[in-house]
Design a protein around this motif. Structure first.
Motif, PDB file in Angstrom:
ATOM      1  N   GLN A   1     -10.441 -22.606  50.356  1.00 12.90           N
ATOM      2  CA  GLN A   1      -9.725 -21.892  49.243  1.00 12.90           C
ATOM      3  C   GLN A   1      -8.764 -21.645  48.978  1.00 12.90           C
ATOM      4  OE1 GLN A   1     -11.786 -17.520  50.326  1.00 12.90           O
ATOM      5  NE2 GLN A   1     -11.281 -16.684  48.328  1.00 12.90           N
ATOM      6  N   VAL A   2      -8.530 -21.473  47.573  1.00 17.19           N
ATOM      7  CA  VAL A   2      -7.399 -21.678  47.028  1.00 17.19           C
ATOM      8  C   VAL A   2      -6.457 -20.734  47.317  1.00 17.19           C
ATOM      9  CG1 VAL A   2      -8.353 -21.624  44.401  1.00 17.19           C
ATOM     10  CG2 VAL A   2      -5.732 -22.590  44.809  1.00 17.19           C
ATOM     11  N   GLN A   3      -5.120 -20.577  46.872  1.00 19.93           N
ATOM     12  CA  GLN A   3      -4.242 -19.038  46.814  1.00 19.93           C
ATOM     13  C   GLN A   3      -3.637 -19.533  45.504  1.00 19.93           C
ATOM     14  OE1 GLN A   3      -4.118 -21.362  50.482  1.00 19.93           O
ATOM     15  NE2 GLN A   3      -5.792 -19.688  50.668  1.00 19.93           N
ATOM     16  N   LEU A   4      -3.125 -17.928  44.872  1.00 26.53           N
ATOM     17  CA  LEU A   4      -2.578 -18.504  43.509  1.00 26.53           C
ATOM     18  C   LEU A   4      -2.236 -17.281  43.993  1.00 26.53           C
ATOM     19  CD1 LEU A   4      -5.948 -18.604  41.787  1.00 26.53           C
ATOM     20  CD2 LEU A   4      -4.495 -20.042  41.981  1.00 26.53           C
ATOM     21  N   VAL A   5      -0.693 -17.900  42.239  1.00 33.83           N
ATOM     22  CA  VAL A   5       0.329 -16.405  43.141  1.00 33.83           C
ATOM     23  C   VAL A   5       0.783 -16.488  41.450  1.00 33.83           C
ATOM     24  CG1 VAL A   5       3.288 -15.847  44.042  1.00 33.83           C
ATOM     25  CG2 VAL A   5       1.272 -17.451  45.724  1.00 33.83           C
ATOM     26  N   GLU A   6       1.601 -14.768  40.814  1.00 31.81           N
ATOM     27  CA  GLU A   6       1.765 -15.499  39.550  1.00 31.81           C
ATOM     28  C   GLU A   6       3.292 -14.928  38.964  1.00 31.81           C
ATOM     29  OE1 GLU A   6      -3.177 -14.112  39.343  1.00 31.81           O
ATOM     30  OE2 GLU A   6      -0.699 -13.911  41.082  1.00 31.81           O
ATOM     31  N   SER A   7       3.974 -15.597  38.406  1.00 27.55           N
ATOM     32  CA  SER A   7       4.767 -15.004  37.768  1.00 27.55           C
ATOM     33  C   SER A   7       5.811 -14.972  36.957  1.00 27.55           C
ATOM     34  CB  SER A   7       5.963 -15.769  39.066  1.00 27.55           C
ATOM     35  OG  SER A   7       6.335 -16.905  38.832  1.00 27.55           O
ATOM     36  N   SER A  21       3.453 -18.065  34.930  1.00 25.56           N
ATOM     37  CA  SER A  21       3.093 -19.236  36.230  1.00 25.56           C
ATOM     38  C   SER A  21       2.338 -18.750  36.637  1.00 25.56           C
ATOM     39  CB  SER A  21       4.593 -19.687  36.569  1.00 25.56           C
ATOM     40  OG  SER A  21       5.167 -20.166  35.841  1.00 25.56           O
ATOM     41  N   CYS A  22       1.285 -20.539  37.076  1.00 26.00           N
ATOM     42  CA  CYS A  22       1.029 -19.434  38.175  1.00 26.00           C
ATOM     43  C   CYS A  22       0.857 -20.706  39.303  1.00 26.00           C
ATOM     44  CB  CYS A  22      -0.594 -19.558  38.194  1.00 26.00           C
ATOM     45  SG  CYS A  22      -2.362 -19.280  39.174  1.00 26.00           S
ATOM     46  N   ALA A  23       1.571 -20.696  40.810  1.00 24.62           N
ATOM     47  CA  ALA A  23       1.492 -21.756  41.742  1.00 24.62           C
ATOM     48  C   ALA A  23       0.556 -21.725  42.700  1.00 24.62           C
ATOM     49  CB  ALA A  23       2.671 -21.334  42.723  1.00 24.62           C
ATOM     50  N   ALA A  24      -0.536 -22.939  42.577  1.00 30.16           N
ATOM     51  CA  ALA A  24      -1.836 -23.019  43.526  1.00 30.16           C
ATOM     52  C   ALA A  24      -1.360 -23.672  44.616  1.00 30.16           C
ATOM     53  CB  ALA A  24      -2.778 -23.772  42.981  1.00 30.16           C
ATOM     54  N   SER A  25      -2.136 -23.214  45.794  1.00 30.31           N
ATOM     55  CA  SER A  25      -2.137 -23.926  47.400  1.00 30.31           C
ATOM     56  C   SER A  25      -3.001 -24.441  47.738  1.00 30.31           C
ATOM     57  CB  SER A  25      -0.691 -23.242  48.110  1.00 30.31           C
ATOM     58  OG  SER A  25      -1.154 -21.432  48.157  1.00 30.31           O
ATOM     59  N   GLY A  26      -3.423 -24.800  48.857  1.00 28.27           N
ATOM     60  CA  GLY A  26      -4.471 -25.083  49.354  1.00 28.27           C
ATOM     61  C   GLY A  26      -5.662 -25.813  48.931  1.00 28.27           C
ATOM     62  N   ARG A  27      -6.343 -25.226  48.737  1.00 28.93           N
ATOM     63  CA  ARG A  27      -7.942 -26.508  48.322  1.00 28.93           C
ATOM     64  C   ARG A  27      -7.394 -27.060  46.774  1.00 28.93           C
ATOM     65  NH1 ARG A  27     -11.735 -24.823  44.073  1.00 28.93           N
ATOM     66  NH2 ARG A  27     -11.291 -22.507  44.487  1.00 28.93           N
ATOM     67  N   THR A  28      -7.768 -28.018  46.592  1.00 33.54           N
ATOM     68  CA  THR A  28      -7.443 -28.524  45.096  1.00 33.54           C
ATOM     69  C   THR A  28      -7.160 -28.093  44.174  1.00 33.54           C
ATOM     70  OG1 THR A  28      -8.218 -30.893  46.527  1.00 33.54           O
ATOM     71  CG2 THR A  28      -7.607 -30.890  44.470  1.00 33.54           C
ATOM     72  N   PHE A  29      -6.768 -28.005  43.751  1.00 34.24           N
ATOM     73  CA  PHE A  29      -5.864 -27.383  42.169  1.00 34.24           C
ATOM     74  C   PHE A  29      -6.369 -27.944  41.289  1.00 34.24           C
ATOM     75  CE2 PHE A  29      -3.538 -25.077  38.847  1.00 34.24           C
ATOM     76  CZ  PHE A  29      -3.364 -26.145  38.487  1.00 34.24           C
ATOM     77  N   ASN A  30      -6.069 -29.664  40.696  1.00 35.38           N
ATOM     78  CA  ASN A  30      -6.332 -30.410  40.221  1.00 35.38           C
ATOM     79  C   ASN A  30      -7.608 -30.937  40.064  1.00 35.38           C
ATOM     80  OD1 ASN A  30      -6.899 -32.321  42.201  1.00 35.38           O
ATOM     81  ND2 ASN A  30      -4.412 -33.088  41.348  1.00 35.38           N
ATOM     82  N   THR A  31      -8.833 -30.149  40.442  1.00 32.97           N
ATOM     83  CA  THR A  31      -9.817 -30.169  39.801  1.00 32.97           C
ATOM     84  C   THR A  31     -10.585 -29.756  39.660  1.00 32.97           C
ATOM     85  OG1 THR A  31     -10.707 -29.762  42.468  1.00 32.97           O
ATOM     86  CG2 THR A  31     -10.235 -32.819  42.246  1.00 32.97           C
ATOM     87  N   ASN A  32     -10.704 -28.449  39.679  1.00 29.34           N
ATOM     88  CA  ASN A  32     -11.163 -27.232  39.051  1.00 29.34           C
ATOM     89  C   ASN A  32     -10.261 -26.801  37.222  1.00 29.34           C
ATOM     90  OD1 ASN A  32     -11.357 -27.705  42.012  1.00 29.34           O
ATOM     91  ND2 ASN A  32     -12.636 -25.969  41.476  1.00 29.34           N
ATOM     92  N   ALA A  33     -11.560 -26.401  37.207  1.00 31.52           N
ATOM     93  CA  ALA A  33     -11.059 -25.403  35.486  1.00 31.52           C
ATOM     94  C   ALA A  33     -10.220 -23.909  36.001  1.00 31.52           C
ATOM     95  CB  ALA A  33     -12.481 -25.037  34.488  1.00 31.52           C
ATOM     96  N   MET A  34      -9.365 -23.445  34.861  1.00 32.13           N
ATOM     97  CA  MET A  34      -8.611 -22.472  35.617  1.00 32.13           C
ATOM     98  C   MET A  34      -8.523 -21.471  34.550  1.00 32.13           C
ATOM     99  SD  MET A  34      -6.784 -22.919  38.555  1.00 32.13           S
ATOM    100  CE  MET A  34      -5.713 -22.008  38.586  1.00 32.13           C
ATOM    101  N   GLY A  35      -8.339 -20.164  34.607  1.00 31.44           N
ATOM    102  CA  GLY A  35      -7.549 -19.477  33.640  1.00 31.44           C
ATOM    103  C   GLY A  35      -7.215 -18.016  32.948  1.00 31.44           C
ATOM    104  N   TRP A  36      -6.345 -17.590  32.924  1.00 32.19           N
ATOM    105  CA  TRP A  36      -5.737 -16.274  32.649  1.00 32.19           C
ATOM    106  C   TRP A  36      -6.869 -15.580  32.519  1.00 32.19           C
ATOM    107  CZ3 TRP A  36      -1.357 -16.379  34.712  1.00 32.19           C
ATOM    108  CH2 TRP A  36       0.094 -17.108  34.609  1.00 32.19           C
TER     109      TRP A  36
END
Length: 126
Positions: A1-7, A21-36
């Motif tokens: 599961q991805v961890q997300l931290v906004e700032s 900004s949103c820093a992502a860690s954990g599960r691969t970030f660059n294969t998934n669509a993202m949103g705000w």
């Protein structure tokens, strides 16, 4: 599961700008669509912007078109939201959110983003 931290949230006067900004860690970030997604007191959650895994496809809510820009840096696992011409109606908690299905398109539905960060407060004074 991805961890997300906004700032990047804060207090700004109407007409001002902020960059989230949103820093992502954990599960691969660059294969998934993202949103705000934002949530204002007494209002329903609203997805304001979304972006495909490659950054090639974006979506904006009508309320922010021409003022907000979503982008991503897959090399650094970071999602951004540049906001200009802010007005008091933009006041809300802004959440970074991720889709789970890899390679999928960005979605306009908040229900398609099961993984959220804790959010960052944006307050626009008149």
């Amino acid at each position: 599961q991805v961890q997300l931290v906004e700032s990047g949230g804060g207090l700004v006067q109407a007409g001002g700008s902020l960059r989230l900004s949103c820093a992502a860690s954990g599960r691969t970030f660059n294969t998934n669509a993202m949103g705000w997604i934002r949530q204002a007191p007494g209002k329903e959650r609203e997805i304001v912007a979304a972006i495909s895994w490659s950054g090639g496809t974006t979506y904006y809510a009508d309320s922010v078109k021409g003022r907000f820009t979503i982008s991503r840096d897959n090399a650094n696992n970071t999602l951004y939201l540049q906001m200009h011409s802010l007005n008091p109606e933009d006041t809300a908690i802004y959440y970074c959110a991720a889709r789970r299905s890899p390679w999928g398109p960005p979605s306009r539905s908040t229900y398609e983003y099961p993984d959220w960060g804790r959010g960052t407060q944006v307050t626009v004074s008149s």
